[in-house]
Design an enzyme around this catalytic site. Sequence first.
Site, PDB file in Angstrom:
ATOM      1  CB  CYS A 204      -0.878   0.010   1.247  1.00  0.00           C
ATOM      2  SG  CYS A 204      -1.801  -1.515   1.461  1.00  0.00           S
TER       3      CYS A 204
ATOM      4  NE  ARG B 220       4.243   1.948  -1.568  1.00  0.00           N
ATOM      5  CZ  ARG B 220       5.484   1.478  -1.397  1.00  0.00           C
ATOM      6  NH1 ARG B 220       6.445   1.856  -2.218  1.00  0.00           N
ATOM      7  NH2 ARG B 220       5.741   0.612  -0.458  1.00  0.00           N
TER       8      ARG B 220
ATOM      9  CD1 TRP C 286      -2.164  -4.676  -4.784  1.00  0.00           C
ATOM     10  CD2 TRP C 286      -1.868  -6.098  -3.085  1.00  0.00           C
ATOM     11  NE1 TRP C 286      -2.096  -5.958  -5.299  1.00  0.00           N
ATOM     12  CE2 TRP C 286      -1.921  -6.839  -4.281  1.00  0.00           C
ATOM     13  CE3 TRP C 286      -1.686  -6.779  -1.872  1.00  0.00           C
ATOM     14  CZ2 TRP C 286      -1.791  -8.241  -4.312  1.00  0.00           C
ATOM     15  CZ3 TRP C 286      -1.573  -8.165  -1.904  1.00  0.00           C
ATOM     16  CH2 TRP C 286      -1.615  -8.880  -3.118  1.00  0.00           C
TER      17      TRP C 286
ATOM     18  CG  ASN D  62       2.808  -0.676   3.104  1.00  0.00           C
ATOM     19  OD1 ASN D  62       2.317  -1.721   2.682  1.00  0.00           O
ATOM     20  ND2 ASN D  62       4.015  -0.254   2.730  1.00  0.00           N
ATOM     21  N   GLY D  63       1.304  -3.081   5.282  1.00  0.00           N
ATOM     22  CA  GLY D  63       1.929  -4.279   5.857  1.00  0.00           C
ATOM     23  C   GLY D  63       0.858  -5.266   6.283  1.00  0.00           C
TER      24      GLY D  63
ATOM     25  CD  GLU E  27      10.623  -9.567 -17.922  1.00  0.00           C
ATOM     26  OE1 GLU E  27      10.175  -8.409 -17.961  1.00  0.00           O
ATOM     27  OE2 GLU E  27      10.471 -10.330 -16.939  1.00  0.00           O
TER      28      GLU E  27
ATOM     29  CE  LYS F  67       6.963  -6.871 -17.380  1.00  0.00           C
ATOM     30  NZ  LYS F  67       8.144  -7.424 -16.796  1.00  0.00           N
TER      31      LYS F  67
ATOM     32  CD  GLU G 218       4.216  -7.916 -14.640  1.00  0.00           C
ATOM     33  OE1 GLU G 218       4.103  -7.180 -13.652  1.00  0.00           O
ATOM     34  OE2 GLU G 218       5.207  -7.911 -15.398  1.00  0.00           O
TER      35      GLU G 218
ATOM     36  CG  HIS H 214      10.681 -33.043 -23.096  1.00  0.00           C
ATOM     37  ND1 HIS H 214      11.086 -34.331 -23.336  1.00  0.00           N
ATOM     38  CD2 HIS H 214      11.645 -32.236 -23.611  1.00  0.00           C
ATOM     39  CE1 HIS H 214      12.268 -34.311 -23.945  1.00  0.00           C
ATOM     40  NE2 HIS H 214      12.617 -33.063 -24.140  1.00  0.00           N
TER      41      HIS H 214
ATOM     42  CE  LYS I 235       7.902  -0.678 -10.768  1.00  0.00           C
ATOM     43  NZ  LYS I 235       8.101  -1.365 -12.034  1.00  0.00           N
TER      44      LYS I 235
END
Length: 606
Positions: A2, A27, A74, A98-99, A482, A486, A489, A505, A601
Site C-alpha cells: 500500500c 503501490r 492493495w 502498509n503491511g 520475461e 510481461k 501482467e 516434453h 509495484k
Amino acid sequence: MCGIVGYVGNKHAQDILVTGLKRLEYRGYDSAGIVTLGKGEPTLLRTKGKVAGLGSLVAKSKRSDMVGIGHTRWATHGVPSEANAHPHHVGNIFLVHNGIIENYKELREELKSHTFVSETDTEVLAALIDELYQRKDVKLEDAVTQALKLVVGTFGIAVVSPKEPGKIVAARQGSPLIVGIGKGETLIASDASVLVGHTDEAIYLNDGELAVCTAENVELMDLASQPVSAKVEKIEVDMAAIQKQGYDHFLLKEIMEQPTTLRSTLSGRVVPEEHRAQLGGLNLTEDELRSIEHVVIIGCGTAYYAGLLASYYLEQLVDDLTVEVQVASEYRYRSFHLPKNSVALIVSQSGETADTLACLREIKRRGVPVLGVVNAVGSTIAREVDGGVYVHAGPEISVASTKAFTSQVSAMTIFGVQLAQAKGAGLKELDEFIEELALLPEEIENVLQTKREEVEKIAKQYATYEHALFLGRDTLFPVALEGALKLKEISYIQAEGYATGELKHGPIALIDDKFFEVMLLQDNWLFDKSMSGFEEVNARGGHIVAITNSKKDIPAESIIRVETKLDMLAPVVFNVVQQLLAYYIAVEKGNDVDQPRNLAKSVTVE
Ligand code: AGP
C-alpha cells in the site's frame, strides 16, 4: 504494497495528501482515503477504487485543515471496499497501515469492547492503540509504541488523533517509510516521490523506529521509546522523472527511455577504449573478487528473470565460477547451503520486496557477502547490503518492470567482466562483452525507432487470443520467461515461457487455435536447433510470431526482424520488442496498462 502519506504544516493538507497518493498509486489501487484534522470534527473521506475517486470527494468537502494522513490500498485482508479502506477510525484514533498484522485474530479476541466494522487486520491495530490511549496521561506516541509491542507482522503506519491535532506518529517494521523535513511542514510517505516539490531533505526510518512529527519538529525513537539520532539525507528525484512527459502511459515512456536510462547505468562503468567494465561500490578487494567461486542471484518476478539471463553471461565470462539463480519467496524457506567463497547478488527494482529482503538478511546472517543490484535510491535493500550498485534507471512507475530489467542485466554483466578481469581473463574474450555493452543503448534506440509501428500493427492481430507460449533457447530462454510475464501482467492473456527444447516434453500438446506462439530465433550457433522447434510448432498449425535477427526465410505467421550488430547481448534487444508487443496488445485490449488489476509495484508483504 500500500502507499501511505502524512502532512502536518502550514498548507491545506487535503490536496497535498491526494497528490501524494496519486504518486504512490502504483503501490496499490483497491481503495483510497484521507482524514484531516482542523476546526470541528475530523474529515474522513474514503472511496473504493482509485485515488481519482477521492479527488472528487475532496472537491466537495474543501477543508482548510493542515494536518492529515492518507492511504492507497492493495488489499490483503478484506475485499476492496469503502468499509475496508484506510484510514481506519476507532475512538480517538485514525490509522493508515502498509503491511500485515499476522496476529490480528488473537488481538481482536482481546478487544471485546470494540465492535469491528471491517475485515481488516489494520482496524484491530487502531482499536488496540485506542484502548491504550484511553489510559490516563498517555500520549499518542506512547499508546502507539505499547500497541506495536503486542503486534507480530510488518507495518509502516501513520496515526493521528483529534486529542493531539498538531501531531502525526509514524512507525516502521518491514515496510518502507520516509519523513520529509520541510520549512514549517513535515511529510510522511512510503517513498520519496511524494516529497518532490516540498523538500529534498528526508529521514529514512529503519525497522523498529518511530517518528513523532509536528510542523516544526521530528523526534525519532525506537519502540522502547528510547531516542534515536536522525540521519537527514538529500533525495534526488526530479518532477519530470515521475511524469509521463507526453506519453500515454508510464509503461511506454519507460520502454522508450531505455537508451537514456541504460546510458546512465553504463556511465563511468563501461569504457571500451580502456578495455574496462567495472562497478564501484562493491566493497570487495581485488583478492576478494578473485577468490569468488560461487554466485547466488536472488530476486522475484522480473528481477529473477534478469538474474537468470545474467547467470548465462557470468558462466560465459568466468571459467571457475558456479552460478545459481533463486526465486526469493522459495529460497527464504529452503535449507540452502552456500559453498565457501560465495557472494550473493540481491536484485530488486524497488529495493523493498519482502521475500528478497528476507533472503538478503538470512544470507548476510551466514556471513556471505551480499551485493545489491537495485534501482530505487535509499531503499531498504540498498541500505542493508554490504556493497552493490544502483542501476540508475530512474523512477519506474509502471507496475510492469521494463527499463529496470535491461539495466539490471547490464549491471550484472559488468560484474561478470569485472570478476573475469580479477581472475586474469584475457582482454580479447572480455572486449566482446565490453563492446557489446557499450553498443547496447544505440541498438535498443535503433529497434525502438524502426520497429515500434510494425510491432503495434502485429500486436493488434493477437490481442484477442486467450493463451500464448513464449519459446527460446539458451540466453533466449530467460527472455521467453520475461516476455510471458510481461504479457500476463498487462494483457491478462494466460502466457507461459518455455525452453524451446522442452516443447516436445509436454507443452506442444497445447498448440491449437486458442494459442499464439512467440518464438525467439537468434541467428547464432543454435539457430538450426531453434528452427527445429519452430518446425514442430508450425507443423501443428501454430500461430507463430517470430522475433529474429536472421535474414533467412522463416515461414512464420508474423515475423519481426531485428537489425542488430550484437551477438551475446542480442537477447536484451529481443526483449525490448517483447515489451512493445505486450504493451500494444494490452492497449488494444483497453487495459489499465500502468496499473494492471490485482498487482502492485513493490511487494512489501509475503
Ligand atoms: C514485474 O513487472 C513485476 N512488477 C514484478 O514481477 C517484479 O519484478 C517483482 O515484484 C520484483 O520486484 P522488485 O524488482 O522491485 O524486487
